[in-house]
Design a protein around this motif. Structure first.
Motif, PDB file in Angstrom:
ATOM      1  N   PHE A  53       2.121   1.869  -3.436  1.00  0.00           N
ATOM      2  CA  PHE A  53       1.062   2.441  -4.270  1.00  0.00           C
ATOM      3  C   PHE A  53       0.859   3.912  -3.935  1.00  0.00           C
ATOM      4  CE2 PHE A  53      -1.127  -1.897  -4.885  1.00  0.00           C
ATOM      5  CZ  PHE A  53      -0.475  -2.081  -6.082  1.00  0.00           C
ATOM      6  N   LEU A  54       0.837   4.221  -2.629  1.00  0.00           N
ATOM      7  CA  LEU A  54       0.577   5.603  -2.215  1.00  0.00           C
ATOM      8  C   LEU A  54       1.676   6.538  -2.716  1.00  0.00           C
ATOM      9  CD1 LEU A  54      -0.850   5.256   1.396  1.00  0.00           C
ATOM     10  CD2 LEU A  54      -2.026   6.046  -0.642  1.00  0.00           C
TER      11      LEU A  54
ATOM     12  N   MET B  24       0.836  -1.206   0.000  1.00  0.00           N
ATOM     13  CA  MET B  24       0.000   0.000   0.000  1.00  0.00           C
ATOM     14  C   MET B  24       0.870   1.253   0.000  1.00  0.00           C
ATOM     15  SD  MET B  24      -3.116  -0.126  -0.226  1.00  0.00           S
ATOM     16  CE  MET B  24      -3.600  -1.640  -0.973  1.00  0.00           C
TER      17      MET B  24
ATOM     18  N   PHE C 155       1.368   6.746  -6.733  1.00  0.00           N
ATOM     19  CA  PHE C 155       0.260   7.543  -7.256  1.00  0.00           C
ATOM     20  C   PHE C 155       0.145   8.888  -6.544  1.00  0.00           C
ATOM     21  CE2 PHE C 155      -1.003   3.163  -8.237  1.00  0.00           C
ATOM     22  CZ  PHE C 155      -1.109   3.289  -9.606  1.00  0.00           C
TER      23      PHE C 155
END
Lengths: 220, 216
Positions: B70-71, B67, B74
């Motif tokens: 991903f954070l 996660m 993006f």
């Protein structure tokens, strides 16, 4: 930053995310139970079993502890079918998590078993308890009491690690997040929400395990 | 069609292994520096700094590394900056590593007897001086084994960078598998290479730990 975060666009997908969350919880609970069972058996085999069995367990533990979970997962999901063993996504995810937690908990439980004084085992045997009774009531009882905190944090690590099973399209919370992101392109919003969900889950698991520990080990 | 021999597969994987090593080293050293800063903040007894580090550590330890990747991948893009998988992976792994190292080292600092703090403060040492000359030299001795042990986690953590598209060992394995359709062989080799990277470190960590126990 000219970009405005739009969390409302996640609302239509609440059921997808909820399903993912439930999948993650079920996967964690089931594989925790099975993983600890594997860990207990291997730890007992390593300390009390014959030498060759101990060696096999040692190789298993070191192999798993020194390779990334994602590679283990890919090996099980993509590699094993080449040998004729086909598994569904969820079965492969479950199996990988059990094998992974099994190895880590073996080491943790073994440390607990070795901390049990030898005199206790001898005392148990001299009271005509069978080997199994000694293991169950004297060794494991004390070992688990000691290693419970370490085991708890390992369970949380495995829960967080389960995010990776989305990569073989097992439909967990991260899979749901990827799905939503691919539909509405609100990548950051959905990943932030899901990251916070994991955080909440980790905090809840921690306090739940602590409460459970207090109930189980309250005698004494 | 291109044919891959066993040696082609192995040599391609070994090339990609370099990137796993580079990423691990950068994450470990940068994470160590950030972790040290966090450690100073966490033990500073200044409430806002302590709260900040507590939340920081809680976040990075309580959410999946995937996660976080991903954070970063993006999230930075939202500022209109183009992010390469390489930059996102480096940043995410650095911050993730720093949170764990700060927490490991805090444990070591707290195991130093309180008398050391009191004695050094009665000698009019400032907080930074206390840490620099009294606490850290003692704490670092205890810290070596768990720190080396954690470096294994960092190497394994870099495998996740493959998911955001950074070509390291795991990603190379996936690509080779797609080209050769020999998943059993490819992933066995990938696992074996990781094992060769990690096992010496695990073994070393265990050895140092054993030595410390004897000294006590």
């Amino acid at each position: 930053m000219s970009y405005k975060l739009q969390f409302t666009e996640l609302l239509p997908y609440w059921n997808v995310l909820l399903y993912g969350l439930l999948f993650t919880i079920v996967l964690t609970v089931v594989s925790t139970a099975a993983g600890i069972a594997v860990g207990t058996a291997s730890a007992a085999a390593r300390t009390f079993g014959p030498l060759w069995l101990g060696r096999i367990v040692a190789v298993y533990v070191e192999l798993i502890r020194n390779t990334p979970f994602i590679v283990q997962l890919f090996f099980i999901f993509f590699g094993l079918p080449a040998l004729g063993l086909k598994l569904s996504e969820s079965t492969a995810a479950f199996l990988a998590m059990v094998i992974n937690l099994g190895a880590y908990s073996t080491e943790i439980i073994r440390a607990g078993i070795e901390a049990v004084p030898k005199g206790h085992i001898e005392a148990g045997l001299s009271l005509a308890m069978s080997k199994w009774e000694v293991l169950r009531h004297i060794v494991l009882n004390q070992a688990f009491r000691k290693i419970y905190p370490a085991l708890s944090s390992q369970i949380i690590i495995v829960m967080l690690g389960s995010a990776v099973v989305s990569q073989i399209s097992a439909e967990d919370l991260t899979y749901a997040a990827n799905f939503v992101a691919s539909r509405n392109f609100r990548n950051f919003e959905v990943y932030l929400l899901v990251a916070l969900a994991y955080l909440l889950l980790a905090l809840l698991t921690r306090s739940l395990l602590r409460a459970l520990g207090r109930v189980i080990f309250k005698a004494r | 069609m291109l044919q891959f021999s066993f040696w082609d597969i192995l040599s391609n994987l070994l090339v990609a292994t370099q990137w796993t090593i580079v990423l691990s080293l950068i994450a470990f050293f940068c994470g160590g520096i950030v972790g040290l800063i966090l450690l100073f903040m966490r033990t500073s007894r200044i409430a806002p700094l302590e709260w900040f580090t507590k939340i920081y550590i809680e976040f990075f330890q309580g959410t999946p590394l995937l996660m976080q990747l991903f954070l970063f991948f993006f999230g930075i893009a939202l500022f209109g900056v183009e992010v390469s998988p390489w930059a996102a992976a480096t940043l995410a792994l650095t911050f993730w590593t720093s949170a764990f190292l700060a927490e490991i080292w805090r444990g070591c600092v707290e195991s130093i007897p309180k008398g050391q703090w009191e004695a050094s403060s009665s000698l009019a040492l400032s907080y930074i001086e206390q840490m620099r000359y009294v606490i850290l030299p003692q704490a670092s001795r205890i810290a070596v084994a768990p720190t080396v042990g954690f470096s294994v986690q960092v190497i394994k953590g870099t495998a996740l960078a493959s998911i955001i598209g950074f070509v390291e060992l795991t990603k190379a394995g996936t690509m080779l598998n797609n080209a050769t359709f020999r998943p059993f062989l490819v992933y066995s080799l990938v696992a074996l290479i990781y094992f060769c990277l990690c096992f010496p470190l695990s073994w070393w960590a265990k050895k140092i730990e054993g030595r410390l126990n004897v000294a006590r």
